[in-house]
Design a protein around this motif. Sequence first.
Motif, PDB file in Angstrom:
ATOM      1  N   THR A   1       0.839  -1.192   0.000  1.00  0.00           N
ATOM      2  CA  THR A   1       0.000   0.000   0.000  1.00  0.00           C
ATOM      3  C   THR A   1       0.871   1.239   0.000  1.00  0.00           C
ATOM      4  O   THR A   1       2.070   1.172   0.270  1.00  0.00           O
ATOM      5  CB  THR A   1      -0.961   0.012   1.208  1.00  0.00           C
ATOM      6  OG1 THR A   1      -1.928   1.075   1.040  1.00  0.00           O
ATOM      7  CG2 THR A   1      -0.208   0.244   2.523  1.00  0.00           C
TER       8      THR A   1
ATOM      9  N   VAL B   1      -4.981   2.863   1.311  1.00  0.00           N
ATOM     10  CA  VAL B   1      -5.150   2.198   2.601  1.00  0.00           C
ATOM     11  C   VAL B   1      -6.551   1.595   2.709  1.00  0.00           C
ATOM     12  O   VAL B   1      -6.722   0.471   3.199  1.00  0.00           O
ATOM     13  CB  VAL B   1      -4.885   3.181   3.759  1.00  0.00           C
ATOM     14  CG1 VAL B   1      -5.265   2.562   5.104  1.00  0.00           C
ATOM     15  CG2 VAL B   1      -3.409   3.587   3.776  1.00  0.00           C
ATOM     16  N   ARG B   2      -7.552   2.307   2.228  1.00  0.00           N
ATOM     17  CA  ARG B   2      -8.924   1.768   2.266  1.00  0.00           C
ATOM     18  C   ARG B   2      -9.033   0.499   1.426  1.00  0.00           C
ATOM     19  O   ARG B   2      -9.635  -0.493   1.853  1.00  0.00           O
ATOM     20  CB  ARG B   2      -9.917   2.812   1.767  1.00  0.00           C
ATOM     21  CG  ARG B   2     -11.363   2.325   1.837  1.00  0.00           C
ATOM     22  CD  ARG B   2     -12.350   3.396   1.468  1.00  0.00           C
ATOM     23  NE  ARG B   2     -12.183   3.812   0.077  1.00  0.00           N
ATOM     24  CZ  ARG B   2     -12.898   4.777  -0.497  1.00  0.00           C
ATOM     25  NH1 ARG B   2     -13.778   5.454   0.213  1.00  0.00           N
ATOM     26  NH2 ARG B   2     -12.696   5.092  -1.754  1.00  0.00           N
TER      27      ARG B   2
ATOM     28  N   ASP C   1      -7.392  -2.377   3.156  1.00  0.00           N
ATOM     29  CA  ASP C   1      -8.243  -2.886   4.230  1.00  0.00           C
ATOM     30  C   ASP C   1      -9.228  -3.921   3.692  1.00  0.00           C
ATOM     31  O   ASP C   1      -9.450  -4.980   4.308  1.00  0.00           O
ATOM     32  CB  ASP C   1      -8.996  -1.720   4.873  1.00  0.00           C
ATOM     33  CG  ASP C   1      -9.730  -2.133   6.143  1.00  0.00           C
ATOM     34  OD1 ASP C   1      -9.216  -3.000   6.867  1.00  0.00           O
ATOM     35  OD2 ASP C   1     -10.812  -1.579   6.408  1.00  0.00           O
ATOM     36  N   ARG C   2      -9.798  -3.634   2.528  1.00  0.00           N
ATOM     37  CA  ARG C   2     -10.742  -4.575   1.892  1.00  0.00           C
ATOM     38  C   ARG C   2     -10.037  -5.878   1.532  1.00  0.00           C
ATOM     39  O   ARG C   2     -10.549  -6.973   1.790  1.00  0.00           O
ATOM     40  CB  ARG C   2     -11.329  -3.919   0.641  1.00  0.00           C
ATOM     41  CG  ARG C   2     -12.162  -4.836  -0.236  1.00  0.00           C
ATOM     42  CD  ARG C   2     -13.492  -5.142   0.382  1.00  0.00           C
ATOM     43  NE  ARG C   2     -14.363  -5.809  -0.581  1.00  0.00           N
ATOM     44  CZ  ARG C   2     -15.055  -6.906  -0.311  1.00  0.00           C
ATOM     45  NH1 ARG C   2     -14.993  -7.452   0.880  1.00  0.00           N
ATOM     46  NH2 ARG C   2     -15.834  -7.443  -1.218  1.00  0.00           N
TER      47      ARG C   2
ATOM     48  N   VAL D   1      -4.879   1.771  11.503  1.00  0.00           N
ATOM     49  CA  VAL D   1      -6.118   1.651  10.736  1.00  0.00           C
ATOM     50  C   VAL D   1      -6.339   0.212  10.283  1.00  0.00           C
ATOM     51  O   VAL D   1      -7.456  -0.320  10.361  1.00  0.00           O
ATOM     52  CB  VAL D   1      -6.087   2.592   9.504  1.00  0.00           C
ATOM     53  CG1 VAL D   1      -7.231   2.265   8.545  1.00  0.00           C
ATOM     54  CG2 VAL D   1      -6.178   4.049   9.950  1.00  0.00           C
ATOM     55  N   LEU D   2      -5.267  -0.442   9.824  1.00  0.00           N
ATOM     56  CA  LEU D   2      -5.389  -1.774   9.242  1.00  0.00           C
ATOM     57  C   LEU D   2      -5.193  -2.905  10.254  1.00  0.00           C
ATOM     58  O   LEU D   2      -5.449  -4.062   9.935  1.00  0.00           O
ATOM     59  CB  LEU D   2      -4.384  -1.934   8.091  1.00  0.00           C
ATOM     60  CG  LEU D   2      -4.573  -0.959   6.918  1.00  0.00           C
ATOM     61  CD1 LEU D   2      -3.497  -1.182   5.867  1.00  0.00           C
ATOM     62  CD2 LEU D   2      -5.962  -1.125   6.300  1.00  0.00           C
ATOM     63  N   SER D   3      -4.716  -2.574  11.456  1.00  0.00           N
ATOM     64  CA  SER D   3      -4.474  -3.580  12.508  1.00  0.00           C
ATOM     65  C   SER D   3      -3.645  -4.749  11.973  1.00  0.00           C
ATOM     66  O   SER D   3      -3.959  -5.918  12.209  1.00  0.00           O
ATOM     67  CB  SER D   3      -5.808  -4.100  13.067  1.00  0.00           C
ATOM     68  OG  SER D   3      -6.564  -3.047  13.612  1.00  0.00           O
ATOM     69  N   THR D   4      -2.613  -4.392  11.240  1.00  0.00           N
ATOM     70  CA  THR D   4      -1.770  -5.396  10.584  1.00  0.00           C
ATOM     71  C   THR D   4      -0.307  -5.022  10.770  1.00  0.00           C
ATOM     72  O   THR D   4       0.051  -3.846  10.705  1.00  0.00           O
ATOM     73  CB  THR D   4      -2.094  -5.468   9.069  1.00  0.00           C
ATOM     74  OG1 THR D   4      -3.489  -5.699   8.908  1.00  0.00           O
ATOM     75  CG2 THR D   4      -1.326  -6.576   8.386  1.00  0.00           C
TER      76      THR D   4
END
Length: 261
Positions: free
Chosen positions: A143, A150-151, A154-155, A194-197
């Motif tokens: 990303t 980023v959105r 996330d998907r 945001v992505l918790s990754t």
Amino acid sequence: MTGMVITITSGKGGVGKTTATANIGVALAMLGQKVVVVDGDIGLRNLDIVMGLENRIVYDIVDVVEDRCRLRQALVRDKRVGELYLLPAAQTRDKSAVSPEQMVRVCKELCEEFDCVLIDSPAGIEHGFQTALAPAHKVLVVTNPEVSAVRDADRVIGIIESQGKGPAQLLVNRIVPARVRKQEMLSTEDISEVLSTSIIGIVPEDEAILTASNRGLPIVLNGKTPAGQEFMRIARRLLGEPIPVRPPVELSWWQRLFARE
């Protein structure tokens, strides 16, 4: 030998996924691994150009799955780096030409000979993505530090986890430290939250990448460039080395000059 299949994907196109695949593949080979990079973007073949191997292609992955050649015949060897090979995509077919089941079979055969199998996945979440994801043991999501990328990431991460292929790891590409400091660009901390990754690498914006890609010379071959150095660190992390992930620092003018030499 049982190899590891690493699928490198993204939600949004144009984030540097193919460049990342080529450079991580080269870095792993430089570290002594036997590596094959697979272009999973059927119909939009680009990995061969970034690697400088476009003039040596005879067969492709569609020829393999349709039994027009053996897998070994379709592999293109890189003469610059040890045991590094490319399995190219077909340029005149669409993404449905290779099914997830066929990709699993191809990768299973490759894993008998190679330490690392890297798949350059098409961007998005359609058939080509599902095909590239099917054989994965590990997934890297590329990303950029922008809201739309980023959105979309996330998907993609949600789909990866729903299919039992997680947890995915993030590769944040094209970070500009000065713009992060001015709050003109998302920070890696923002993205990770945001992505918790977890993040496996943070590659800085590097002018030398465009020149290197156009010449078919992956930037990791130039050990002086900031981006090349980070791709090498990412490869070492993939092999289990405990190298901390740190945001890049802003270089002085003389450091940038030295990196271009």
